[in-house]
Design a protein around this motif. Structure first.
Motif, PDB file in Angstrom:
ATOM      1  N   UNK A  46       0.856  -1.182   0.000  1.00  0.00           N
ATOM      2  CA  UNK A  46       0.000   0.000   0.000  1.00  0.00           C
ATOM      3  C   UNK A  46       0.895   1.235   0.000  1.00  0.00           C
ATOM      4  N   UNK A  47       0.591   2.173  -0.862  1.00  0.00           N
ATOM      5  CA  UNK A  47       1.239   3.479  -0.853  1.00  0.00           C
ATOM      6  C   UNK A  47       0.286   4.446  -0.172  1.00  0.00           C
ATOM      7  N   UNK A  48       0.758   5.053   0.910  1.00  0.00           N
ATOM      8  CA  UNK A  48      -0.016   6.068   1.611  1.00  0.00           C
ATOM      9  C   UNK A  48       0.666   7.406   1.375  1.00  0.00           C
ATOM     10  N   UNK A  49      -0.076   8.381   0.900  1.00  0.00           N
ATOM     11  CA  UNK A  49       0.448   9.734   0.772  1.00  0.00           C
ATOM     12  C   UNK A  49      -0.085  10.523   1.966  1.00  0.00           C
ATOM     13  N   UNK A  50       0.848  10.891   2.833  1.00  0.00           N
ATOM     14  CA  UNK A  50       0.512  11.603   4.069  1.00  0.00           C
ATOM     15  C   UNK A  50       0.568  13.104   3.817  1.00  0.00           C
ATOM     16  N   UNK A  51      -0.556  13.763   3.988  1.00  0.00           N
ATOM     17  CA  UNK A  51      -0.669  15.186   3.708  1.00  0.00           C
ATOM     18  C   UNK A  51      -0.759  16.030   4.981  1.00  0.00           C
ATOM     19  N   UNK A  52      -0.397  15.464   6.110  1.00  0.00           N
ATOM     20  CA  UNK A  52      -0.515  16.169   7.388  1.00  0.00           C
ATOM     21  C   UNK A  52       0.258  17.485   7.385  1.00  0.00           C
ATOM     22  N   UNK A  53       1.385  17.540   6.701  1.00  0.00           N
ATOM     23  CA  UNK A  53       2.195  18.755   6.674  1.00  0.00           C
ATOM     24  C   UNK A  53       1.938  19.647   5.478  1.00  0.00           C
ATOM     25  N   UNK A  54       0.961  19.283   4.652  1.00  0.00           N
ATOM     26  CA  UNK A  54       0.690  20.062   3.443  1.00  0.00           C
ATOM     27  C   UNK A  54      -0.073  21.335   3.797  1.00  0.00           C
ATOM     28  N   UNK A  55       0.459  22.461   3.365  1.00  0.00           N
ATOM     29  CA  UNK A  55      -0.158  23.759   3.642  1.00  0.00           C
ATOM     30  C   UNK A  55      -0.958  24.296   2.461  1.00  0.00           C
ATOM     31  N   UNK A  56      -0.594  23.859   1.247  1.00  0.00           N
ATOM     32  CA  UNK A  56      -1.242  24.371   0.042  1.00  0.00           C
ATOM     33  C   UNK A  56      -1.098  23.333  -1.051  1.00  0.00           C
ATOM     34  N   UNK A  57      -2.147  23.208  -1.874  1.00  0.00           N
ATOM     35  CA  UNK A  57      -2.113  22.281  -3.004  1.00  0.00           C
ATOM     36  C   UNK A  57      -2.920  22.881  -4.140  1.00  0.00           C
ATOM     37  N   UNK A  58      -2.258  23.113  -5.289  1.00  0.00           N
ATOM     38  CA  UNK A  58      -2.980  23.633  -6.453  1.00  0.00           C
ATOM     39  C   UNK A  58      -3.247  22.498  -7.440  1.00  0.00           C
ATOM     40  N   UNK A  80      -3.792   5.158  -0.650  1.00  0.00           N
ATOM     41  CA  UNK A  80      -4.641   5.921   0.259  1.00  0.00           C
ATOM     42  C   UNK A  80      -4.017   7.279   0.520  1.00  0.00           C
ATOM     43  N   UNK A  81      -4.873   8.240   0.813  1.00  0.00           N
ATOM     44  CA  UNK A  81      -4.442   9.552   1.270  1.00  0.00           C
ATOM     45  C   UNK A  81      -4.698   9.642   2.761  1.00  0.00           C
ATOM     46  N   UNK A  82      -3.785  10.281   3.467  1.00  0.00           N
ATOM     47  CA  UNK A  82      -3.951  10.483   4.901  1.00  0.00           C
ATOM     48  C   UNK A  82      -3.910  11.967   5.215  1.00  0.00           C
ATOM     49  N   UNK A  83      -4.697  12.364   6.198  1.00  0.00           N
ATOM     50  CA  UNK A  83      -4.708  13.742   6.706  1.00  0.00           C
ATOM     51  C   UNK A  83      -5.051  14.761   5.624  1.00  0.00           C
ATOM     52  N   UNK A  84      -6.099  14.470   4.883  1.00  0.00           N
ATOM     53  CA  UNK A  84      -6.572  15.393   3.850  1.00  0.00           C
ATOM     54  C   UNK A  84      -7.242  16.579   4.543  1.00  0.00           C
ATOM     55  N   UNK A  85      -6.771  17.772   4.242  1.00  0.00           N
ATOM     56  CA  UNK A  85      -7.368  18.963   4.857  1.00  0.00           C
ATOM     57  C   UNK A  85      -8.794  19.146   4.367  1.00  0.00           C
ATOM     58  N   UNK A  86      -9.551  19.899   5.121  1.00  0.00           N
ATOM     59  CA  UNK A  86     -10.939  20.183   4.745  1.00  0.00           C
ATOM     60  C   UNK A  86     -10.997  20.853   3.364  1.00  0.00           C
ATOM     61  N   UNK A  87     -10.111  21.815   3.144  1.00  0.00           N
ATOM     62  CA  UNK A  87     -10.108  22.537   1.869  1.00  0.00           C
ATOM     63  C   UNK A  87      -9.758  21.610   0.708  1.00  0.00           C
ATOM     64  N   UNK A  88      -8.718  20.784   0.883  1.00  0.00           N
ATOM     65  CA  UNK A  88      -8.339  19.869  -0.185  1.00  0.00           C
ATOM     66  C   UNK A  88      -9.439  18.834  -0.400  1.00  0.00           C
ATOM     67  N   UNK A  89     -10.046  18.357   0.664  1.00  0.00           N
ATOM     68  CA  UNK A  89     -11.149  17.408   0.530  1.00  0.00           C
ATOM     69  C   UNK A  89     -12.301  17.990  -0.270  1.00  0.00           C
ATOM     70  N   UNK A  90     -12.589  19.252  -0.023  1.00  0.00           N
ATOM     71  CA  UNK A  90     -13.661  19.927  -0.780  1.00  0.00           C
ATOM     72  C   UNK A  90     -13.281  20.034  -2.254  1.00  0.00           C
ATOM     73  N   UNK A  91     -12.033  20.374  -2.524  1.00  0.00           N
ATOM     74  CA  UNK A  91     -11.567  20.471  -3.912  1.00  0.00           C
ATOM     75  C   UNK A  91     -11.664  19.120  -4.603  1.00  0.00           C
TER      76      UNK A  91
END
Length: 125
Positions: A46-58, A80-91
């Motif tokens: 499984x590849x997990x992309x951890x986004x806990x430290x992500x501040x911005x994503x275009x 799987x994606x981990x720690x998807x921010x509310x804003x990124x989840x909405x996008x």
């Protein structure tokens, strides 16, 4: 807009955790892609992309996430994606991509939930 960006990887019993921190945009996406090309994924991992430290994503960052998904699936691995921010989840929802990604609050949660024998073809567990 490129700001500080960091990529780290770690091996866990279920596969690999790829963590992005800072700003993932058109200026930093090549570094993210470069890190992905160095990954060694095996069928059943499984590849997990951890986004806990992500501040911005275009949109370039979204492309990186889709590429990571495709890389994993091409290797016969889960994704799987981990720690998807509310804003990124909405996008992701607006773009119709929420069904593509299994998401978890943390990378540890994603790893704990992984079961290669019980995973579905679309990668959602």
């Amino acid at each position: 807009m490129s700001g500080v960006f960091a990529v780290t990887t770690r091996t866990v019993p279920t596969g690999t955790v790829l963590a992005f921190a800072g700003e993932l945009d058109s200026g930093t996406a090549p570094a993210a892609h470069g890190a992905m090309t160095k990954l060694s994924l095996n069928a059943g991992d499984q590849l997990v992309v951890d986004l806990a430290g992500l501040e911005f994503c275009d949109s370039s960052g979204i492309t990186v996430l889709v590429s990571a998904h495709n890389l994993a699936r091409g290797a016969g691995a889960g994704f799987a994606l981990a720690a998807v921010s509310r804003q990124l989840g909405r996008t992701l929802d607006i773009l119709g991509l929420t069904g593509l990604f299994a998401t978890y609050p943390t990378a540890d949660d994603a790893s704990a939930a992984w079961s290669p024998a019980g995973s579905r073809e679309d990668g959602v567990v």
